[in-house]
Design a protein around this motif. Sequence first.
Motif, short mmCIF file in Angstrom:
data_model
loop_
_atom_site.label_atom_id
_atom_site.label_comp_id
_atom_site.label_asym_id
_atom_site.label_seq_id
_atom_site.Cartn_x
_atom_site.Cartn_y
_atom_site.Cartn_z
N SER A 1 0.82 -1.21 0.00
CA SER A 1 0.00 0.00 0.00
C SER A 1 0.86 1.26 0.00
O SER A 1 0.34 2.36 -0.22
N LEU A 2 2.16 1.13 0.22
CA LEU A 2 3.05 2.29 0.21
C LEU A 2 3.90 2.38 -1.05
O LEU A 2 4.53 3.40 -1.31
N VAL A 3 3.92 1.32 -1.84
CA VAL A 3 4.78 1.29 -3.03
C VAL A 3 4.10 2.10 -4.14
O VAL A 3 2.98 1.80 -4.54
N VAL B 1 0.66 0.45 -5.65
CA VAL B 1 0.72 -0.93 -6.14
C VAL B 1 -0.32 -1.79 -5.42
O VAL B 1 -1.00 -2.61 -6.04
N GLY B 2 -0.51 -1.59 -4.13
CA GLY B 2 -1.50 -2.36 -3.38
C GLY B 2 -2.91 -2.18 -3.90
O GLY B 2 -3.66 -3.14 -4.06
N SER B 3 -3.28 -0.94 -4.22
CA SER B 3 -4.63 -0.70 -4.74
C SER B 3 -4.79 -1.26 -6.14
O SER B 3 -5.87 -1.70 -6.53
N MET B 4 -3.70 -1.28 -6.93
CA MET B 4 -3.78 -1.85 -8.27
C MET B 4 -3.86 -3.37 -8.23
O MET B 4 -4.45 -3.99 -9.10
N ILE B 5 -3.28 -3.97 -7.21
CA ILE B 5 -3.44 -5.42 -7.01
C ILE B 5 -4.89 -5.71 -6.66
O ILE B 5 -5.49 -6.67 -7.17
N ALA B 6 -5.48 -4.86 -5.81
CA ALA B 6 -6.87 -5.05 -5.40
C ALA B 6 -7.83 -4.97 -6.59
O ALA B 6 -8.84 -5.67 -6.62
N THR B 7 -7.52 -4.12 -7.58
CA THR B 7 -8.39 -3.99 -8.75
C THR B 7 -8.08 -5.04 -9.82
O THR B 7 -8.80 -5.14 -10.81
N GLY B 8 -6.98 -5.77 -9.65
CA GLY B 8 -6.60 -6.79 -10.62
C GLY B 8 -5.73 -6.28 -11.75
O GLY B 8 -5.39 -7.03 -12.66
N ASP B 9 -5.35 -5.00 -11.72
CA ASP B 9 -4.51 -4.43 -12.78
C ASP B 9 -3.04 -4.86 -12.65
O ASP B 9 -2.29 -4.82 -13.62
N VAL B 10 -2.63 -5.20 -11.42
CA VAL B 10 -1.30 -5.72 -11.17
C VAL B 10 -1.48 -7.08 -10.50
O VAL B 10 -2.32 -7.23 -9.61
N LEU B 11 -0.71 -8.05 -10.95
CA LEU B 11 -0.78 -9.39 -10.37
C LEU B 11 0.47 -9.67 -9.56
O LEU B 11 1.57 -9.24 -9.93
N THR B 12 0.31 -10.36 -8.45
CA THR B 12 1.47 -10.79 -7.67
C THR B 12 1.78 -12.23 -8.04
O THR B 12 0.89 -13.00 -8.40
N ARG B 13 3.05 -12.55 -7.99
CA ARG B 13 3.50 -13.91 -8.28
C ARG B 13 4.33 -14.37 -7.10
O ARG B 13 4.87 -13.56 -6.36
N SER B 14 4.42 -15.68 -6.91
CA SER B 14 5.20 -16.18 -5.78
C SER B 14 6.67 -15.82 -5.98
O SER B 14 7.18 -15.82 -7.11
N GLN C 1 11.93 -10.78 -1.80
CA GLN C 1 11.69 -10.31 -3.16
C GLN C 1 10.19 -10.15 -3.38
O GLN C 1 9.38 -10.75 -2.69
N LEU C 2 9.87 -9.35 -4.35
CA LEU C 2 8.49 -9.10 -4.73
C LEU C 2 8.38 -9.29 -6.24
O LEU C 2 9.14 -8.67 -6.99
N ASP C 3 7.48 -10.15 -6.68
CA ASP C 3 7.26 -10.38 -8.10
C ASP C 3 5.90 -9.85 -8.50
O ASP C 3 4.88 -10.22 -7.90
N LEU C 4 5.89 -8.97 -9.50
CA LEU C 4 4.65 -8.36 -9.97
C LEU C 4 4.56 -8.50 -11.48
O LEU C 4 5.58 -8.54 -12.18
N ALA C 5 3.34 -8.56 -11.99
CA ALA C 5 3.12 -8.55 -13.44
C ALA C 5 2.19 -7.40 -13.76
O ALA C 5 1.17 -7.20 -13.10
N TYR C 6 2.58 -6.64 -14.79
CA TYR C 6 1.79 -5.46 -15.19
C TYR C 6 2.12 -5.13 -16.64
O TYR C 6 3.29 -5.07 -17.02
#
Length: 152
Positions: free
Chosen positions: A33-35, A61-74, A79-84
């Motif tokens: 939520s801070l990124v 980034v947190g709000s975009m994950i909530a809307t589905g615009d950014v996906l998290t990956r394991s 580390q943090l893995d994101l898809a956008y």
Amino acid sequence: MRVACGALLSLDMSLVAATSRFKDEDVGFDTLSLVPVDVLPALSPDTETALANLKLGGFNVGSMIATGDVLTRSAPDGQLDLAYGGMASTYGEVARGDFNGDGAEDLLVYARHQAVNGSLQWFELLGLSYPAGALTYERFSPEALGQLKPQG
């Protein structure tokens, strides 16, 4: 190589931070939520403009994950893995210290971006500050990266 050298130069140039909101609020790079959205990769001016507008609109980034615009990956711990936008990005915290000279602790973060199902790939080093009164981290380019430019 530029990221590795930039990280070493940034560490060499860093100062001991007098204050830390990271420590006080027990947050790190993985506090989504801070990124800020401007850590996400942009392959075109249109994407840069879209991300800038999202940032102005208060998205992170947190709000975009909530809307589905950014996906998290394991990802492995730390580390943090994101898809956008057709890109997969891996981020990791390199170090903490005062990298921009304001007396407050900053995060030094590396990022590896690659096209999903493609061959485009690049790496970058970025700094994140967390100034008093800010609702998200603020991205900056570590000063050391400017010292790595070819002398002309």
